[in-house]
Scaffold this motif. Structure first.
Motif, mmCIF file in Angstrom:
data_model
loop_
_atom_site.group_PDB
_atom_site.id
_atom_site.type_symbol
_atom_site.label_atom_id
_atom_site.label_comp_id
_atom_site.label_asym_id
_atom_site.label_seq_id
_atom_site.Cartn_x
_atom_site.Cartn_y
_atom_site.Cartn_z
ATOM 1 N N THR A 1 -1.253 4.728 -0.212
ATOM 2 C CA THR A 1 -2.547 4.897 0.451
ATOM 3 C C THR A 1 -2.635 6.200 1.247
ATOM 4 O O THR A 1 -3.690 6.824 1.325
ATOM 5 C CB THR A 1 -2.820 3.699 1.377
ATOM 6 N N GLU B 1 0.831 -1.208 0.000
ATOM 7 C CA GLU B 1 0.000 0.000 0.000
ATOM 8 C C GLU B 1 0.867 1.259 0.000
ATOM 9 O O GLU B 1 0.731 2.116 0.870
ATOM 10 C CB GLU B 1 -0.913 0.025 1.243
ATOM 11 N N THR C 1 -2.163 -3.793 -2.748
ATOM 12 C CA THR C 1 -3.061 -2.641 -2.649
ATOM 13 C C THR C 1 -4.504 -3.106 -2.507
ATOM 14 O O THR C 1 -4.838 -4.253 -2.804
ATOM 15 C CB THR C 1 -2.921 -1.726 -3.885
#
Lengths: 342, 315
Positions: free
Chosen positions: A192, A189, A221
């Motif tokens: 993010t 991620e 992700t």
């Protein structure tokens, strides 16, 4: 030829004998977090791993680096360049970690040391793994930051993490990760916490590393849009299992697992069309339904679905086992009729 | 509800000898939102969108401009009028873990606002609470505490709390961003259902363009405290005028494998303490030209469409 191959990777959380009160059955038993994962990451490509929180995608990444949280234990095989990482002793592993395999985490502020200058933190990686002088390492740190489009890198190396913006910190993390030119970069991620324009810059950088240096990337992700635009192959995880794996274009054109269909149906696309998300919530690892772990949320579940867990079988026409799904209804694929929104 | 030339400036200390600097969090924001419509504010972190939310609710006082609710100035309200305003404008926060009192049952949380505003007889509360929970898709949870729920369920409770006093306007500040995709979609469906059945006006604050496109009737794009473009959602997404809107749209990931992407915008948002001269976007703008660094463009155009850019407004 695959760079990394996982065979039946399972991760279990051992229960402490004293914690009998907490959920998950009797004391001393263990909870299965990731269940026989088998996948291959080819050289020089971006492999996307997607799923919602708690599906086990981050644990999978941590197990590759041998840094699972205390109490968790991995079994199976994780072969990297012919060596089984799960059986490697810690001393040898230290020469691999950060050197041949490295990782970028989601939250750059908590993964950087707040009391050390960012230049020092990058140089530390270089000095640990490469036989270069301190001066050369310092020089490399600056040129890495320049390569990652950080303005006035000579200044930046003398700053502390709190003096940098979120996007800048993530680039410093990236500089540390690619300092020793690893063959595999794990990005969990990575964008993010970032704004869309900064996210686009970083993802472009990841694609460039793949193209210029032939680096393989495991891109983890929850955003299928990021997968669509950056990965070649994608695997979807649910409740610790792979439920579907396919070349990216194929997955979006003809998804073959109802969970994938539900994830795609959750992304707001056209105005006026009602979203068709998966109903309910991800079950806790100790409350999985019998048979197919998705059967309690699936709109297409039949009686047979609760009888036994489906195999991860080849589907579609891409051949060579490239498109696989863990569902017994792939032959009639009932989600195709008006439910497929991709 | 209407915002007119809304401004909020914070004074920020610049260290021991630096004195104070003015941080313009919100700098002249105008928009209107009508019943049964969704007006969305989009922009990157630090653009001032959450400050606008706080101003709309009178949680903080503006340094300039007005917020009008049904024609009267919100910041001039007193006594019963203020209480009525507090009832008719409600908020849903981003983090449902931080915005519910952990020591109160769902029943207590949902009946409190009704008690304060004297909306029903006490004996009618249980039925009303049950109805509210049904509206947000939950049953038999009145006696439970927040920790027993997941993020999506808590957000439903927050929505029920906002609805408890039958408001006219709901301000939602990033209500989806802490949730998983499938849960996001469930809550989004709920919000749309509410909009259609209750005739509420929504001010929706988000950084997620996919959600905004899906939900909104009108959109304002914010950059460094200013609205740089304001338009009906369909027009904005089909034919963006401001270069910043264009790059934002291009940067958002789409579910299209192998899409050719424009090179992303370079650089980062400048510090609001060190605002560029002229147009605030000009140092990063791919279409920058002569007047941009000298003259600040104003938001102009035929309502409801307006843009603050020299490319579109001749000087």
């Amino acid at each position: 030829m695959s760079l990394l191959s996982m065979r039946d990777l399972s991760i279990n959380l051992a229960r402490a004998p004293s914690s009998g009160k907490s959920p998950g059955g009797s004391a001393g038993s263990s909870i299965n977090m990731v269940n026989s994962l088998t996948l291959d990451i080819p050289e020089g490509s971006v492999f996307g791993l997607a799923g919602e929180s708690g599906c086990g995608k981050s644990l999978t990444a941590l197990s590759i680096l041998g840094i699972l949280p205390r109490g968790m234990h991995a079994t199976g095989e994780v072969t990297f360049k012919g060596r089984d990482l799960l059986k490697m002793d810690e001393k040898t592993f230290r020469s691999v970690r950060g050197h041949e395999i490295s990782m970028v985490f989601q939250e750059p502020m908590t993964s950087l040391n707040p009391v050390l200058k960012v230049g020092y933190q990058i140089e530390e990686v270089i000095n640990t793994h490469l036989a270069v002088s301190k001066k050369e390492a310092a020089h490399m740190a600056v040129s890495l930051l320049r390569e990652l489009n950080i303005p006035s890198p000579e200044q930046r190396v003398r700053e502390y993490p709190h003096q940098l913006s979120g996007g800048m910190r993530q680039r410093v993390m990236m500089a540390m990760a690619i300092a020793c030119s690893p063959s595999l970069l794990i990005a969990d991620e990575p964008t993010t916490a970032l704004d869309v324009t900064i996210e686009a810059q970083l993802l472009r950088m990841i694609r460039r590393l793949r193209d210029d240096k032939g680096m393989s990337v495991l891109l983890i992700t929850h955003d299928l849009g990021i997968i669509a635009e950056n990965a070649e192959t994608v695997a979807i995880m649910y409740a610790g299992r792979l439920v579907e794996q396919a070349p990216v274009a194929e997955l979006f054109r003809a998804p073959m697992h109802p969970y994938t269909v539900g994830l795609l149906g959750s992304v707001p696309a056209q105005r006026g069309t009602k979203l068709k998300p998966v109903r309910g919530m991800v079950p806790k690892p100790w409350e999985l339904p019998a048979g197919c772990t998705f059967s309690d949320r699936c709109d297409f579940a039949q009686e047979a679905c609760s009888a036994a867990e489906p195999e991860f079988m080849e589907v579609g026409d891409s051949g060579a086992g490239r498109h696989r799904s863990r569902c017994i209804r792939t032959d009639d694929a009932p989600w195709r009729n008006g439910n497929n929104k991709s | 509800m209407e915002a007119r030339g809304l401004q909020k400036t914070y004074s920020v200390s610049r260290g021991v000898f630096g004195g104070h600097a003015a941080l313009r969090a919100v700098d002249g924001v105008d928009f209107k939102v009508a019943a049964n419509h969704v007006f969305s504010l989009v922009g990157e972190s630090g653009c001032g969108k959450s400050t606008v939310a706080r101003l709309l609710l009178r949680l903080t006082n503006p340094t300039g401009g007005q917020v009008l609710h049904k024609g009267s100035d919100v910041f001039a309200l007193k006594g019963d009028d203020l209480k009525a305003f507090r009832r008719s404008v409600q908020i849903i926060f981003q983090d449902p873990f931080a915005s519910l009192n952990p020591r109160r049952t769902v029943y207590e949380t949902l009946s409190e606002p009704m008690k304060i505003h004297g909306l029903a007889d006490k004996s009618a509360f249980p039925d009303r609470v049950r109805d509210l929970l049904k509206t947000v898709g939950m049953v038999d949870v009145m006696d439970r505490y927040p920790h027993e729920f997941s993020g999506g369920q808590r957000q439903r409770i927050c929505i029920a709390r906002a609805l408890a006093v039958s408001p006219e306007v709901i301000v939602a500040d990033e209500p989806l961003s802490s949730l998983d995709v499938s849960i996001q979609a469930q809550i989004l469906n709920l919000l749309i259902e509410l909009k259609e059945t209750t005739g509420l006006a929504f001010v929706f604050i988000s950084h997620d363009l996919r959600v905004v496109r899906y939900l909104s009737d009108f959109v304002g794009v914010m950059y460094l405290g200013k609205i740089v473009e304001r338009a009906p959602a369909v027009e904005l997404f089909d034919s963006p005028l401001h270069p910043y809107t264009e790059v934002l749209l291009a940067a958002a990931p789409e579910l299209v494998p192998g899409r050719k992407k424009e090179p992303p915008l370079q650089g980062e948002v400048p510090s609001p303490l060190d605002m560029p001269s002229g147009c605030p976007f000009h140092p990063r703008c791919p279409k920058v030209f002569e007047p941009c660094s000298r003259i600040t463009p104003e938001l102009r155009g035929d309502a409801p469409r307006a843009v603050a850019c020299h490319l579109h407004n001749a000087y």
